[in-house]
Enzyme design. Structure first.
Site, mmCIF file in Angstrom:
data_model
loop_
_atom_site.group_PDB
_atom_site.id
_atom_site.type_symbol
_atom_site.label_atom_id
_atom_site.label_comp_id
_atom_site.label_asym_id
_atom_site.label_seq_id
_atom_site.Cartn_x
_atom_site.Cartn_y
_atom_site.Cartn_z
ATOM 1 N N LYS A 86 -27.683 20.979 -17.468
ATOM 2 C CA LYS A 86 -27.491 22.156 -16.629
ATOM 3 C C LYS A 86 -26.107 22.094 -15.994
ATOM 4 O O LYS A 86 -25.842 21.268 -15.128
ATOM 5 C CB LYS A 86 -28.540 22.228 -15.516
ATOM 6 C CG LYS A 86 -28.503 23.587 -14.818
ATOM 7 C CD LYS A 86 -29.282 23.630 -13.514
ATOM 8 C CE LYS A 86 -28.475 23.194 -12.338
ATOM 9 N NZ LYS A 86 -27.258 23.982 -12.062
ATOM 10 N N GLU A 134 -23.383 10.146 -9.863
ATOM 11 C CA GLU A 134 -21.932 10.122 -9.626
ATOM 12 C C GLU A 134 -21.672 11.099 -8.490
ATOM 13 O O GLU A 134 -21.792 12.314 -8.690
ATOM 14 C CB GLU A 134 -21.176 10.577 -10.884
ATOM 15 C CG GLU A 134 -21.413 9.734 -12.109
ATOM 16 C CD GLU A 134 -20.792 8.353 -12.008
ATOM 17 O OE1 GLU A 134 -19.928 8.146 -11.138
ATOM 18 O OE2 GLU A 134 -21.191 7.480 -12.791
ATOM 19 N N CYS A 147 -13.609 14.427 -7.029
ATOM 20 C CA CYS A 147 -14.391 13.424 -6.290
ATOM 21 C C CYS A 147 -13.543 12.212 -5.960
ATOM 22 O O CYS A 147 -13.723 11.586 -4.925
ATOM 23 C CB CYS A 147 -15.595 13.013 -7.126
ATOM 24 S SG CYS A 147 -15.164 12.528 -8.788
ATOM 25 N N GLU A 168 -15.942 14.354 3.136
ATOM 26 C CA GLU A 168 -15.332 14.881 1.910
ATOM 27 C C GLU A 168 -15.100 16.383 2.078
ATOM 28 O O GLU A 168 -16.046 17.137 2.273
ATOM 29 C CB GLU A 168 -16.261 14.634 0.718
ATOM 30 C CG GLU A 168 -15.625 15.050 -0.591
ATOM 31 C CD GLU A 168 -16.576 14.940 -1.775
ATOM 32 O OE1 GLU A 168 -17.708 15.443 -1.688
ATOM 33 O OE2 GLU A 168 -16.164 14.375 -2.804
#
Ligand code: NAD
Length: 494
Positions: free
Chosen positions: A180, A255, A289, A390
Site C-alpha cells: 500500500k 523504518e 527521514c 521531526e
C-alpha cells in the site's frame, strides 16, 4: 515547463487484475507544485484490502510461486529493473508531479529503484543455509524459507524507491506481497504494477492497493492472514502498526522517523561541510527521514559557518520540480506545509533565532504550490521542540557545542537513532564520534549517500530491523532447522 499529460484514472492491481474499489470511491491526486489535478485512483477500504490479502494467501499457499526457482525469481526482478530503466524518464517526471521533488532527485530515485530490483535479483540465488554434523550420527541443517504473505506500507517522500525497497527483497526471498503506497503518492506504485504485469509474475504474487491508513492500512496491519508487516512511515503510526500486528504476532519491520545530528568540528573542510550541511537539511525539501535536521557546530567556527550557510542558501532555487535548475520543490500537501509553518512559529516562540527563510516565497509561480523557503534557526537548544521533534520539511536547527563529549551527548539526546553525520579532518575523532552515536546510518565527511548493498535502518525509536543489503533479505526469511538421524537404533528412552 512541459504541459502536463491528461488526467489519468487508475485502477488497483489485485490478483493479476486491474480493479476499482468495491465502493467505487476514488481519490483525486494533485500536483503539489501547482495544484493541478493529475490522476484519480481507487480509494480502497478494508474489504478491498481483504480481497488482496486473500489473493496473496492463495498465491503463496497454492500457486506456482513457491515452486518457482530462485534463479527464475531473480530473472523476474532483472526484467522489472530493465523495464524501470526503459521508462525511467516517464517515471521520474510522474514522481515529480506526484510528490513535488526536483526532477534530478526523482531521476536518482528511479535509478535507485531499478538498481534495487537488480541487486535483489542477483541475491535470490545466494540464499544459503548452514549445516552441522555433531553429535555423531546426525546431521542438522538450516534452510531459509519465505515468511509468506507480506503486507507492506510505505510513505509519500520516495514513492517508487520505497516500493522497490519493499518488493524486491520480499520477492527475491519467495514471498508474496500486498503493497500500500501512501494515499498521497500512489501513482508510480501503480505504474510499477503495470510493469510487473508485463513481466508475467503469477497472479496474486504482487498486489498493489491504494487507500488511506485508516481502514485500508489498518486492515493490512491487523488481518491475521498476513504473516509479516513491513512499514515505513512516522513513529506514531509505527506504534499503531505494532499494536495491530500483535493480533497474530506478525513478523515486523519498521523504518521510522529521525531527528538526525550533523556535527561539524572546527577542523572540518569548511566549504565541504557547508555544502554537506545544506544538502543534508534541504535535499527532497527536507522531507527525508535521515535529513541532517540538527546541525551541531563547534563554537569557534559557529558564527562564520552560519554566515556561510546564509550566503549559500539563495542557491537552493525553489520552484516546480520540472522547471530546469530547481533545487527544491514543493512540500507534499497544504496540510503538511501548515504543519511545518507551525513548527516555525513554535521555534520563534521558544526563542530560537530565525536567520533565514521561514516564509512562503513570493511570486506567481509559487501561488498554487506548497512552497516554503529554506529555513534556518540558529541558537537552538536541545530542549526546544524544533531541536527535538521531526519537522520533516526544509527547517534546519543549529545547536552550537564546545567539546567532542558535548557534541556526542547532544547527538544522543533524542528518542530517535536513524542517521548521523560528522565533519572533521581528524579521522580518529570522526570514527570515535561515530562509534559513540546510537544511530544506524552514519557518514564521515559526507551526508546522505547510501547504497542498496548496505543495511538501512535505525536504533531506538527510529525502527526495528534493517532494509537493503544482505540484512534486508533476512527480514523476509524464516529459518528452519532440519535434524536427520543417521542411526536407526531406537533411542531406548522408555
Ligand atoms: P505516515 O506514518 O503518516 O504514513 C505512512 C504510511 O502509513 C502511509 O501509507 C499511510 O497511509 C499509512 N498509515 C497511516 N496510518 C496507518 C495506520 N493506522 N495503519 C496502517 N497504515 C497507516 O508517514 P508519512 O507522513 O507518509 O511519511 C513521513 C514519515 O515517514 C516520517 O516520519 C519519516 O521519517 C518516515 N520515513 C522513514 C523512512 C525510513 O527509512 N526510516 C523513510 C521514509 C520516511
Amino acid at each position: 515547463m512541459a504541459k502536463l499529460n491528461p488526467i489519468k484514472s487508475y485502477q488497483m492491481w489485485i490478483n493479476g487484475k486491474w480493479v476499482a474499489a468495491l465502493s467505487g470511491a476514488t481519490r483525486e491526486i494533485t500536483d503539489p507544485g501547482n495544484g493541478d489535478l493529475i490522476a484519480r485512483v481507487p480509494e480502497a477500504g478494508p474489504k478491498d484490502v481483504a480481497l488482496a490479502i486473500d489473493a496473496a494467501r492463495q498465491a503463496f499457499d497454492a500457486g506456482p510461486w513457491r515452486k518457482t526457482s530462485a534463479l527464475d525469481r531473480g530473472k523476474y526482478l532483472f526484467k522489472i529493473a530493465d523495464a524501470i530503466r526503459r521508462e525511467g524518464q516517464f517515471l521520474a517526471e510522474l514522481e515529480v508531479r506526484n510528490c513535488g521533488k526536483p526532477l534530478a532527485e526523482a531521476e536518482f530515485d528511479v535509478a535507485d529503484a531499478a538498481n534495487c530490483f537488480e541487486f535483489y535479483g542477483g541475491l535470490a540465488t545466494k540464499i544459503h543455509g548452514e549445516t552441522m554434523s555433531v553429535p555423531a550420527n546426525s546431521i542438522s541443517y538450516v534452510v531459509r524459507e519465505p515468511v509468506g504473505v507480506c503486507g507492506q506500507i510505505i510513505p509519500w517522500n520516495y514513492p517508487l524507491m520505497m516500493a522497490a525497497w519493499k518488493l524486491a527483497p520480499a520477492l527475491a526471498a519467495g514471498n508474496v506481497c500486498v503493497l500500500k503506497p501512501s494515499e498521497l503518492t500512489p501513482i508510480t506504485a501503480l505504474e510499477l504494477a503495470r510493469i510487473i504485469e508485463t513481466v508475467g509474475l503469477p497472479p496474486g504474487v504482487v498486489n498493489i492497493i491504494t487507500g488511506p491508513g485508516a481502514g485500508a492500512g489498518e486492515e493490512l496491519a491487523s488481518n491475521p492472514k498476513v504473516d509479516k508487516i513491513a512499514f515505513t512511515g512516522g513513529t506514531v503510526t509505527g506504534r499503531k502498526i505494532m499494536v495491530a500486528a500483535s493480533s497474530n504476532l506478525k513478523k515486523i519491520s519498521l523504518e521510522l522517523g529521525g531527528k538526525n545530528p550533523n556535527i561539524v568540528f572546527a577542523d572540518a573542510d569548511f566549504e565541504a561541510a557547508v555544502d554537506g550541511a545544506l544538502f543534508g537539511a534541504f535535499a527532497n525539501q527536507g522531507e527525508v527521514c535521515s535529513a541532517g535536521s540538527r546541525l551541531l557546530i563547534e563554537k569557534s567556527i559557529h558564527a562564520d559557518f552560519v554566515a556561510a550557510l546564509i550566503k549559500k542558501v539563495p542557491r537552493v532555487k525553489l520552484g516546480h520540480g520540472l522547471t530546469p535548475g530547481v533545487k527544491m520543490g514543493a512540500l507534499i500537501s497544504a496540510d503538511h506545509l501548515k504543519k511545518v509553518e507551525n513548527y516555525i512559529k513554535i521555534g520563534i516562540s521558544e526563542g530560537a533565532k530565525l536567520v533565514c527563510g521561514g516564509r512562503r516565497p513570493m511570486g506567481a509561480e509559487f501561488e498554487k504550490g506548497n512552497f516554503l523557503e529554506p529555513t534556518i534557526f540558529d541558537h537552538v537548544t536541545p530542549q526546544m521542540r524544533v531541536g527535538r521533534e521531526e519537522i520533516f520539511g526544509p527547517v534546519l536547527s543549529i545547536i552550537p557545542f564546545e567539546s567532542e563529549s558535548q557534541a556526542i551527548q547532544i547527538a544522543n539526546d533524542t528518542e530517535y537513532g536513524l542517521a548521523a553525520g560528522v565533519w572533521t579532518k581528524n579521522v580518529n575523532r570522526g570514527l570515535r564520534v561515530i562509534h559513540s552515536i546510537r544511530a544506524g546510518i552514519t557518514w564521515l565527511n559526507t551526508y546522505h549517500p547510501t547504497f542498496n548493498e548496505m543495511p538501512w535502518g535505525g536504533y531506538k525509536q527510529s525502527g526495528i530491523g534493517r532494509e537493503l543489503g544482505l540484512h534486508g533479505i533476512e527480514a523476509y526469511l524464516e529459518i528452519k532447522q532440519v535434524n536427520i538421524n543417521l542411526d536407526e537404533t531406537p533411542i531406548g528412552w522408555y
